[in-house]
Design a protein around this motif. Structure first.
Motif, PDB file in Angstrom:
ATOM      1  N   CYS A 153      35.040  52.022  46.902  1.00 40.43           N
ATOM      2  CA  CYS A 153      33.671  51.632  46.540  1.00 40.43           C
ATOM      3  C   CYS A 153      33.443  50.134  46.686  1.00 40.43           C
ATOM      4  O   CYS A 153      32.315  49.659  46.482  1.00 40.43           O
ATOM      5  CB  CYS A 153      33.359  52.053  45.106  1.00 40.43           C
ATOM      6  SG  CYS A 153      33.319  53.838  44.857  1.00 40.43           S
ATOM      7  N   GLY A 154      34.493  49.368  47.009  1.00 44.54           N
ATOM      8  CA  GLY A 154      34.331  47.934  47.234  1.00 44.54           C
ATOM      9  C   GLY A 154      34.909  47.064  46.154  1.00 44.54           C
ATOM     10  O   GLY A 154      34.759  45.830  46.210  1.00 44.54           O
ATOM     11  N   PHE A 155      35.597  47.622  45.164  1.00 45.57           N
ATOM     12  CA  PHE A 155      36.182  46.831  44.082  1.00 45.57           C
ATOM     13  C   PHE A 155      37.629  46.501  44.428  1.00 45.57           C
ATOM     14  O   PHE A 155      38.362  47.326  44.981  1.00 45.57           O
ATOM     15  CB  PHE A 155      36.128  47.591  42.761  1.00 45.57           C
ATOM     16  CG  PHE A 155      34.730  47.874  42.280  1.00 45.57           C
ATOM     17  CD1 PHE A 155      34.004  46.911  41.605  1.00 45.57           C
ATOM     18  CD2 PHE A 155      34.141  49.103  42.538  1.00 45.57           C
ATOM     19  CE1 PHE A 155      32.718  47.168  41.169  1.00 45.57           C
ATOM     20  CE2 PHE A 155      32.850  49.368  42.103  1.00 45.57           C
ATOM     21  CZ  PHE A 155      32.134  48.397  41.430  1.00 45.57           C
ATOM     22  N   SER A 156      38.038  45.304  44.057  1.00 43.77           N
ATOM     23  CA  SER A 156      39.408  44.866  44.317  1.00 43.77           C
ATOM     24  C   SER A 156      40.137  44.662  42.992  1.00 43.77           C
ATOM     25  O   SER A 156      39.514  44.407  41.955  1.00 43.77           O
ATOM     26  CB  SER A 156      39.416  43.570  45.131  1.00 43.77           C
ATOM     27  OG  SER A 156      38.731  42.536  44.425  1.00 43.77           O
ATOM     28  N   GLY A 157      41.456  44.760  43.057  1.00 47.20           N
ATOM     29  CA  GLY A 157      42.269  44.549  41.860  1.00 47.20           C
ATOM     30  C   GLY A 157      42.185  45.671  40.850  1.00 47.20           C
ATOM     31  O   GLY A 157      42.553  45.476  39.683  1.00 47.20           O
TER      32      GLY A 157
END
Length: 490
Positions: free
Chosen positions: A336-340
């Motif tokens: 979905c585009g989230f990192s970490g």
């Protein structure tokens, strides 16, 4: 009478004897006879010197003297919501209070109860109003202002409005002739033992036996509109009203849910992650096991949707080393585009997330995604397939649905019927009570709900909107001067 007795020639008597006869006729003592002689001599000497009638001067309440009533009011306000007559007794028993108001004795509990009535207190149920536990909650207000009110505002220009429930208000121009009818749907429960408990009782009437508890219950679901009332066919033979036992609506079997979702991919060969549902046969009836319990099965969760509208499958595709296994929340969020996300915890303890920390856990972050937050129910899917739009009312905002007042009117009529434990009579009385709600009354209820919507559009909160409803009961919309009046009150 005293002077007439003295001058009566048929029974001549002295001045003193005449006063004694008069006092005895009124069942008074010799002291009253002496006062009669004194008052008579004074009036003979001075015709303007007449005795003063003290009737009513000896029973003036202490509440009417000085600031005692104001001080009691202030004390009861400091006690809180649940005040008692005993609080008045305890307050007036304090030495400093007795000295300030020159009280010699304590008052009784019965006197305190009379004083509570004189100060406009009544022993009754608390007046019910809006829900306060979540009415002004941030997420509820946001949903009300940005979703519900905007959707209704777009439709209101195509809807009919009513004046006094009789005449259509046609003073507002419409962009075209298309008409929109908004149907409100809700459920309410009627109980067999719910009847009127306050009525005029003769003093000789004795206590009667009455059933314990609420008795049998019956839930009714119906549609209502200000234009046509209850949803019925033109001939009156068909009705949308349904009487049933209490239940709950469900989403689609494979609807998205972040509940119990693992953070990392599941191992191949283990128990696959999915949504549990009741196992049914070809006749769509539940299948029972040998122990008599209903069997359940797990199915794959439906695909999610990215922000660009692309479908996202939550399971690894074929030819993958973990083919068919669930991807886990961390990898779904990365897509979905989230990192970490692999560093976030799966869920905060007890799912009680800190609002100051964002993001705090994978589960909360996943709940905020549009494809999880905007899951459509079976009702929405079925209605949209037939060309109808479904609008959900904001939570804790019963004042926005005039159907709630229709239920109240129907239950008021229902409580007038004779008490019966028969479920057949219960069903018959429920139908009669709801049919007794007049269409004119429904339209007045609808106008009230529209006033609340207009108040919220103007930026008023729940408490201010409730004040505006009482101030402008006959209006369909609120004037802009309401802000000046609220500022003066504050």
């Amino acid at each position: 009478m005293f002077r007439w007795t003295y001058i009566d020639q048929r029974n001549p008597c002295t001045w003193t004897e005449a006063s004694n006869h008069t006092a005895q006729a009124h069942e008074k003592s010799a002291h009253t006879a002496r006062l009669l002689r004194k008052w008579s001599r004074s009036s003979v000497a001075d015709r303007g010197d007449l005795p003063i009638n003290l009737y009513g001067s000896w029973n003036v309440s202490l509440l009417d003297k000085g600031t005692l009533a104001d001080d009691i009011h202030l004390h009861l306000q400091s006690v809180g919501k649940y005040v008692r007559a005993q609080d008045v007794v305890d307050y007036l028993a304090q030495p400093d209070v007795q000295q300030e108001h020159r009280l010699k004795n304590m008052i009784s509990l019965a006197t305190a109860q009379r004083w509570m009535h004189m100060m406009d207190f009544r022993w009754t149920k608390s007046p019910s109003g809006q829900y306060v536990d979540g009415h002004e909650r941030e997420d509820v207000v946001t949903s009300r202002q940005t979703k519900f009110l905007l959707m209704v505002a777009k439709l209101s220009m195509h809807m009919r409005t009513w004046k006094d429930g009789l005449e259509e208000a046609s003073d507002e121009p419409r962009p075209h002739t298309q008409r929109v009818v908004m149907w409100y749907h809700d459920e309410s429960t009627f109980y067999a033992n719910d009847h009127c408990k306050v009525y005029w009782v003769h003093k000789n009437e004795t206590a009667k036996q009455h059933p314990k508890g609420e008795g049998a219950s019956l839930m009714v679901a119906d549609f209502v509109s200000a234009d046509y009332g209850w949803l019925r066919s033109s001939c009156g033979e068909e009705s949308a009203q349904i009487l049933f036992r209490a239940g709950r609506p469900v989403m689609a079997d494979d609807a998205l849910s972040a509940r119990h979702m693992p953070k990392f991919p599941m191992k191949t060969g283990g128990i696959p992650f999915g949504v549990s549902r009741i196992k049914t046969g070809s006749d769509r009836k539940p299948i029972y096991g040998a122990d008599g319990r209903v069997l359940t099965e797990k199915i794959r969760m439906a695909d999610g949707q990215l922000t660009d509208g692309t479908a996202q499958c939550f399971y690894f595709p074929e030819h993958h080393e973990h083919a068919g296994a669930f991807k886990g929340m961390a990898q779904i969020l990365m897509k979905c585009g989230f990192s970490g996300t692999h560093k976030l915890r799966a869920e905060c303890p007890g799912f009680k997330c800190n609002p100051d920390i964002d993001p705090c856990c994978c589960r909360r972050l996943l709940y905020k995604q549009p494809d999880f937050a905007d899951i459509k129910s079976n009702l929405e899917i079925a209605c949209e397939m037939r060309g109808y739009q479904v609008i959900f009312l904001p939570k804790f905002h019963c004042e926005l649905s005039f159907l709630e007042q229709c239920w109240g009117y129907g239950k008021h009529v229902y409580r007038q019927f004779p008490l019966s434990s028969s479920e057949a009579v219960l069903k018959q009385n429920v139908i009669k009570a709801l049919d007794a709600v007049p269409i004119i009354t429904m339209r007045k209820f609808a106008t009230r709900s529209l006033r609340f919507m207009d108040a919220y559009r103007k930026g008023l909160d729940g408490k201010q909107a409730a004040f505006a409803m009482k101030k402008y009961r006959g209006h369909r919309t609120l004037p802009l001067s309401i802000f000046d009046e609220l500022n003066e009150l504050n």
